[in-house]
Design an enzyme around this catalytic site. Structure first.
Site, PDB file in Angstrom:
ATOM      1  N   HIS A  47       9.245  -9.795   5.458  1.00  0.00           N
ATOM      2  CA  HIS A  47       9.078  -8.359   5.209  1.00  0.00           C
ATOM      3  C   HIS A  47      10.059  -7.556   6.064  1.00  0.00           C
ATOM      4  O   HIS A  47      10.390  -7.973   7.183  1.00  0.00           O
ATOM      5  CB  HIS A  47       7.629  -7.963   5.548  1.00  0.00           C
ATOM      6  N   PHE A  58       7.993   1.809  -0.703  1.00  0.00           N
ATOM      7  CA  PHE A  58       8.978   1.966   0.381  1.00  0.00           C
ATOM      8  C   PHE A  58       9.652   3.334   0.399  1.00  0.00           C
ATOM      9  O   PHE A  58      10.341   3.676   1.362  1.00  0.00           O
ATOM     10  CB  PHE A  58      10.051   0.863   0.356  1.00  0.00           C
ATOM     11  N   ASP A  64       0.842  -1.188   0.000  1.00  0.00           N
ATOM     12  CA  ASP A  64       0.000   0.000   0.000  1.00  0.00           C
ATOM     13  C   ASP A  64       0.881   1.242   0.000  1.00  0.00           C
ATOM     14  O   ASP A  64       1.945   1.217   0.612  1.00  0.00           O
ATOM     15  CB  ASP A  64      -0.812   0.004   1.313  1.00  0.00           C
ATOM     16  N   TYR A  99       2.168   4.765   1.462  1.00  0.00           N
ATOM     17  CA  TYR A  99       2.102   5.382   2.789  1.00  0.00           C
ATOM     18  C   TYR A  99       0.887   6.306   2.834  1.00  0.00           C
ATOM     19  O   TYR A  99       0.570   6.975   1.848  1.00  0.00           O
ATOM     20  CB  TYR A  99       3.365   6.194   3.063  1.00  0.00           C
TER      21      TYR A  99
END
Length: 220
Positions: A187, A78, A65, A67
């Protein structure tokens, strides 16, 4: 709301843009931008594609998703805009790069420099409502980004796919591992990073593979 996508991507994705689900998705997203605060800003929805042309892709990193905080998202998974505090997952990515390649933590969390070298920083969902994680999941973006991954895997060869966490690994299940290098780990979030992301060596492994294939390694 005018949103453009780079021409080499437009060529390979045009059939997706013409499908019913994408027409419905476009209508949904347009209304959302008109009525509430959505991230990233509309011109950056396809930033991952516009910064890294289809013809230039060497590495694919899959996020989930965007931020959802003010000023963070700019269309690259990221990554955050210059001057924005590093989110925890990004800190762990930089920690692993430092451990793996002895490249110290940078001053900016803006990963545009990676994208310009051929790293496609692809979120599964390309938009999100402010302060509401996952709010645009299940609206059609995942179908679109599944197609992006499938098209890359089919039409190109010798790509490096970095699949961090179960979600990314499920999304990358279609990738032919004889044709591409598929790197998997947990992750980089604080919940799991020290169970295998820190120590995974993905960044040196990617560069080693690219060099073996006579491609220019990434300056991480």
């Amino acid at each position: 709301m005018e949103v453009k996508i780079e021409s080499s991507w437009k060529n390979v994705l045009q059939t997706e843009f013409d499908k019913d689900y994408f027409v419905q998705l476009t209508e949904f997203v347009r209304k959302e931008y008109q009525t509430t605060t959505i991230f990233p800003p509309a011109p950056f929805i396809f930033n991952a594609f516009n910064t890294c042309a289809f013809d230039k892709v060497k590495v694919v990193i899959i996020g989930q998703d965007p931020y959802h905080g003010q000023g963070q998202a700019h269309g690259l998974c990221f990554s955050v805009n210059d001057g924005v505090d590093f989110p925890p997952s990004l800190i762990n990515i930089f920690k692993e790069i430092d451990r793996d390649l002895a490249i110290p933590m940078p001053l900016s969390g803006n990963l545009t420099r990676w994208a310009e070298q051929g790293v496609l920083l692809l979120n599964a969902t390309l938009t999100v409502k402010a302060h509401q994680a996952g709010s645009h999941q299940g609206k059609g973006w995942e179908i679109f980004t599944d197609s992006v991954i499938r098209i890359l895997a089919e039409k190109k060869e010798n790509l490096v796919f970095m699949l961090w966490g179960n979600y990314a690994q499920q999304k990358g299940a279609v990738i032919n591992q004889h044709k591409h290098l598929v790197l998997k780990s947990v992750h980089p979030s604080p919940l799991s990073a020290y169970r295998g992301f820190i120590g995974c060596g993905h960044f040196s492994a990617a560069n080693k593979y690219l060099i073996q294939k006579d491609l220019i390694p990434v300056s991480w």
